[in-house]
Scaffold this motif. Sequence first.
Motif, PDB file in Angstrom:
ATOM      1  N   VAL A   1       0.845  -1.206   0.000  1.00 63.41           N
ATOM      2  CA  VAL A   1       0.000   0.000   0.000  1.00 63.41           C
ATOM      3  C   VAL A   1       0.873   1.246   0.000  1.00 63.41           C
ATOM      4  O   VAL A   1       0.664   2.167  -0.792  1.00 63.41           O
ATOM      5  CB  VAL A   1      -0.953   0.009   1.219  1.00 63.41           C
ATOM      6  CG1 VAL A   1      -1.658   1.351   1.353  1.00 63.41           C
ATOM      7  CG2 VAL A   1      -1.965  -1.118   1.122  1.00 63.41           C
ATOM      8  N   LEU A   2       1.862   1.292   0.890  1.00 63.18           N
ATOM      9  CA  LEU A   2       2.726   2.464   0.991  1.00 63.18           C
ATOM     10  C   LEU A   2       3.479   2.720  -0.305  1.00 63.18           C
ATOM     11  O   LEU A   2       3.609   3.871  -0.743  1.00 63.18           O
ATOM     12  CB  LEU A   2       3.711   2.303   2.155  1.00 63.18           C
ATOM     13  CG  LEU A   2       3.086   2.292   3.546  1.00 63.18           C
ATOM     14  CD1 LEU A   2       4.127   1.934   4.597  1.00 63.18           C
ATOM     15  CD2 LEU A   2       2.411   3.607   3.863  1.00 63.18           C
ATOM     16  N   CYS A   3       3.962   1.656  -0.930  1.00 65.94           N
ATOM     17  CA  CYS A   3       4.687   1.822  -2.201  1.00 65.94           C
ATOM     18  C   CYS A   3       3.794   2.413  -3.278  1.00 65.94           C
ATOM     19  O   CYS A   3       4.223   3.282  -4.037  1.00 65.94           O
ATOM     20  CB  CYS A   3       5.269   0.484  -2.652  1.00 65.94           C
ATOM     21  SG  CYS A   3       6.712  -0.004  -1.674  1.00 65.94           S
ATOM     22  N   GLU A   4       2.547   1.972  -3.329  1.00 63.65           N
ATOM     23  CA  GLU A   4       1.647   2.516  -4.344  1.00 63.65           C
ATOM     24  C   GLU A   4       1.213   3.945  -4.019  1.00 63.65           C
ATOM     25  O   GLU A   4       1.285   4.832  -4.863  1.00 63.65           O
ATOM     26  CB  GLU A   4       0.410   1.635  -4.516  1.00 63.65           C
ATOM     27  CG  GLU A   4      -0.498   2.166  -5.619  1.00 63.65           C
ATOM     28  CD  GLU A   4      -1.598   1.224  -6.013  1.00 63.65           C
ATOM     29  OE1 GLU A   4      -2.699   1.720  -6.288  1.00 63.65           O
ATOM     30  OE2 GLU A   4      -1.365   0.000  -6.072  1.00 63.65           O
ATOM     31  N   VAL A   5       0.775   4.179  -2.800  1.00 63.89           N
ATOM     32  CA  VAL A   5       0.255   5.495  -2.425  1.00 63.89           C
ATOM     33  C   VAL A   5       1.334   6.569  -2.505  1.00 63.89           C
ATOM     34  O   VAL A   5       1.090   7.678  -2.989  1.00 63.89           O
ATOM     35  CB  VAL A   5      -0.363   5.459  -1.009  1.00 63.89           C
ATOM     36  CG1 VAL A   5      -0.703   6.852  -0.506  1.00 63.89           C
ATOM     37  CG2 VAL A   5      -1.617   4.585  -1.014  1.00 63.89           C
TER      38      VAL A   5
ATOM     39  N   ASN B   1      -5.637   2.196   4.886  1.00 58.51           N
ATOM     40  CA  ASN B   1      -4.968   1.042   4.309  1.00 58.51           C
ATOM     41  C   ASN B   1      -5.900   0.203   3.428  1.00 58.51           C
ATOM     42  O   ASN B   1      -5.730  -1.003   3.314  1.00 58.51           O
ATOM     43  CB  ASN B   1      -4.359   0.163   5.422  1.00 58.51           C
ATOM     44  CG  ASN B   1      -3.069  -0.479   5.020  1.00 58.51           C
ATOM     45  OD1 ASN B   1      -2.213   0.163   4.428  1.00 58.51           O
ATOM     46  ND2 ASN B   1      -2.911  -1.745   5.329  1.00 58.51           N
ATOM     47  N   ILE B   2      -6.905   0.844   2.836  1.00 59.62           N
ATOM     48  CA  ILE B   2      -7.817   0.133   1.942  1.00 59.62           C
ATOM     49  C   ILE B   2      -7.078  -0.109   0.631  1.00 59.62           C
ATOM     50  O   ILE B   2      -6.618   0.829  -0.011  1.00 59.62           O
ATOM     51  CB  ILE B   2      -9.106   0.950   1.682  1.00 59.62           C
ATOM     52  CG1 ILE B   2      -9.755   1.416   2.993  1.00 59.62           C
ATOM     53  CG2 ILE B   2     -10.078   0.147   0.819  1.00 59.62           C
ATOM     54  CD1 ILE B   2     -10.109   0.313   3.966  1.00 59.62           C
ATOM     55  N   TYR B   3      -6.959  -1.366   0.265  1.00 59.74           N
ATOM     56  CA  TYR B   3      -6.171  -1.707  -0.921  1.00 59.74           C
ATOM     57  C   TYR B   3      -6.723  -2.973  -1.552  1.00 59.74           C
ATOM     58  O   TYR B   3      -7.050  -3.939  -0.858  1.00 59.74           O
ATOM     59  CB  TYR B   3      -4.711  -1.931  -0.525  1.00 59.74           C
ATOM     60  CG  TYR B   3      -3.800  -2.250  -1.680  1.00 59.74           C
ATOM     61  CD1 TYR B   3      -3.308  -1.244  -2.492  1.00 59.74           C
ATOM     62  CD2 TYR B   3      -3.438  -3.566  -1.953  1.00 59.74           C
ATOM     63  CE1 TYR B   3      -2.466  -1.527  -3.557  1.00 59.74           C
ATOM     64  CE2 TYR B   3      -2.593  -3.860  -3.013  1.00 59.74           C
ATOM     65  CZ  TYR B   3      -2.112  -2.831  -3.815  1.00 59.74           C
ATOM     66  OH  TYR B   3      -1.278  -3.112  -4.863  1.00 59.74           O
ATOM     67  N   VAL B   4      -6.801  -2.947  -2.880  1.00 56.18           N
ATOM     68  CA  VAL B   4      -7.200  -4.117  -3.656  1.00 56.18           C
ATOM     69  C   VAL B   4      -6.168  -4.285  -4.774  1.00 56.18           C
ATOM     70  O   VAL B   4      -5.787  -3.297  -5.420  1.00 56.18           O
ATOM     71  CB  VAL B   4      -8.624  -3.951  -4.240  1.00 56.18           C
ATOM     72  CG1 VAL B   4      -8.995  -5.132  -5.125  1.00 56.18           C
ATOM     73  CG2 VAL B   4      -9.654  -3.781  -3.113  1.00 56.18           C
ATOM     74  N   CYS B   5      -5.722  -5.514  -5.002  1.00 55.42           N
ATOM     75  CA  CYS B   5      -4.773  -5.775  -6.091  1.00 55.42           C
ATOM     76  C   CYS B   5      -5.334  -5.196  -7.392  1.00 55.42           C
ATOM     77  O   CYS B   5      -6.533  -5.312  -7.654  1.00 55.42           O
ATOM     78  CB  CYS B   5      -4.579  -7.275  -6.269  1.00 55.42           C
ATOM     79  SG  CYS B   5      -3.719  -8.082  -4.922  1.00 55.42           S
ATOM     80  N   PRO B   6      -4.477  -4.573  -8.190  1.00 57.91           N
ATOM     81  CA  PRO B   6      -4.953  -3.911  -9.412  1.00 57.91           C
ATOM     82  C   PRO B   6      -5.852  -4.770 -10.295  1.00 57.91           C
ATOM     83  O   PRO B   6      -6.864  -4.291 -10.801  1.00 57.91           O
ATOM     84  CB  PRO B   6      -3.649  -3.531 -10.130  1.00 57.91           C
ATOM     85  CG  PRO B   6      -2.662  -3.356  -9.020  1.00 57.91           C
ATOM     86  CD  PRO B   6      -3.036  -4.386  -7.998  1.00 57.91           C
TER      87      PRO B   6
ATOM     88  N   LEU C   1     -11.516   9.358   7.079  1.00 56.98           N
ATOM     89  CA  LEU C   1     -10.478   8.772   6.244  1.00 56.98           C
ATOM     90  C   LEU C   1      -9.842   9.824   5.371  1.00 56.98           C
ATOM     91  O   LEU C   1     -10.364  10.930   5.227  1.00 56.98           O
ATOM     92  CB  LEU C   1     -11.064   7.668   5.353  1.00 56.98           C
ATOM     93  CG  LEU C   1     -12.203   8.078   4.417  1.00 56.98           C
ATOM     94  CD1 LEU C   1     -11.689   8.478   3.051  1.00 56.98           C
ATOM     95  CD2 LEU C   1     -13.178   6.932   4.275  1.00 56.98           C
ATOM     96  N   GLU C   2      -8.720   9.481   4.781  1.00 54.89           N
ATOM     97  CA  GLU C   2      -8.095  10.255   3.712  1.00 54.89           C
ATOM     98  C   GLU C   2      -8.311   9.444   2.447  1.00 54.89           C
ATOM     99  O   GLU C   2      -8.307   8.220   2.486  1.00 54.89           O
ATOM    100  CB  GLU C   2      -6.598  10.432   3.957  1.00 54.89           C
ATOM    101  CG  GLU C   2      -6.268  11.291   5.149  1.00 54.89           C
ATOM    102  CD  GLU C   2      -4.771  11.352   5.376  1.00 54.89           C
ATOM    103  OE1 GLU C   2      -4.068  12.013   4.584  1.00 54.89           O
ATOM    104  OE2 GLU C   2      -4.312  10.711   6.343  1.00 54.89           O
ATOM    105  N   SER C   3      -8.478  10.130   1.312  1.00 52.83           N
ATOM    106  CA  SER C   3      -8.772   9.414   0.079  1.00 52.83           C
ATOM    107  C   SER C   3      -8.024   9.986  -1.112  1.00 52.83           C
ATOM    108  O   SER C   3      -7.789  11.195  -1.185  1.00 52.83           O
ATOM    109  CB  SER C   3     -10.274   9.478  -0.208  1.00 52.83           C
ATOM    110  OG  SER C   3     -10.582   8.848  -1.423  1.00 52.83           O
ATOM    111  N   THR C   4      -7.709   9.111  -2.032  1.00 58.81           N
ATOM    112  CA  THR C   4      -7.220   9.570  -3.331  1.00 58.81           C
ATOM    113  C   THR C   4      -8.433  10.078  -4.111  1.00 58.81           C
ATOM    114  O   THR C   4      -9.574   9.726  -3.798  1.00 58.81           O
ATOM    115  CB  THR C   4      -6.555   8.426  -4.111  1.00 58.81           C
ATOM    116  OG1 THR C   4      -7.543   7.415  -4.366  1.00 58.81           O
ATOM    117  CG2 THR C   4      -5.383   7.836  -3.352  1.00 58.81           C
TER     118      THR C   4
END
Length: 156
Positions: free
Chosen positions: A22-26, A93-98, A127-130
Amino acid sequence: MSKIIQATVNDLPALVKWRVDVLCEVFRLSPDRDMTELAGANYDYYSRALQSGAHVACFAEENGRVVGCGGICLQEELPSPDNPSGKCAYLMNIYVCPQYRHGGIGEEIVRWLTRKARDLKITKIYLESTDKAKALYSSIGYREMFDYMLYDIDAE
């Protein structure tokens, strides 16, 4: 429909691996970046917070394979008219594989975590959001907050 599973301290290595992803992507970090120290700090956090109940984490499974994750940090603030109990939760930390995105898995994770917070009598969840994810959160009932600021520690 995915299966949402609550993470436990037995899942620490997997939680840390997903957190680093998650951190690497965000933060758009290079895959070559050394994340050892940050991974260790996250391991320590999860170890303490899962045991104390200050954090709830989950995984989303699709056909027996983990394809997403999420969590809520449970906190307490001074009670106020908009939050009389003072209990609040930070959804993160909401994350789904691409390859699994846009299939409803992220929504399932958010709804599951939101229900967990509500079961704990928490009425303030934020929350914080993209920009890309704001429509998802809005569809579930989250609304934008315009009155927050962030202190820039590097400004000194």
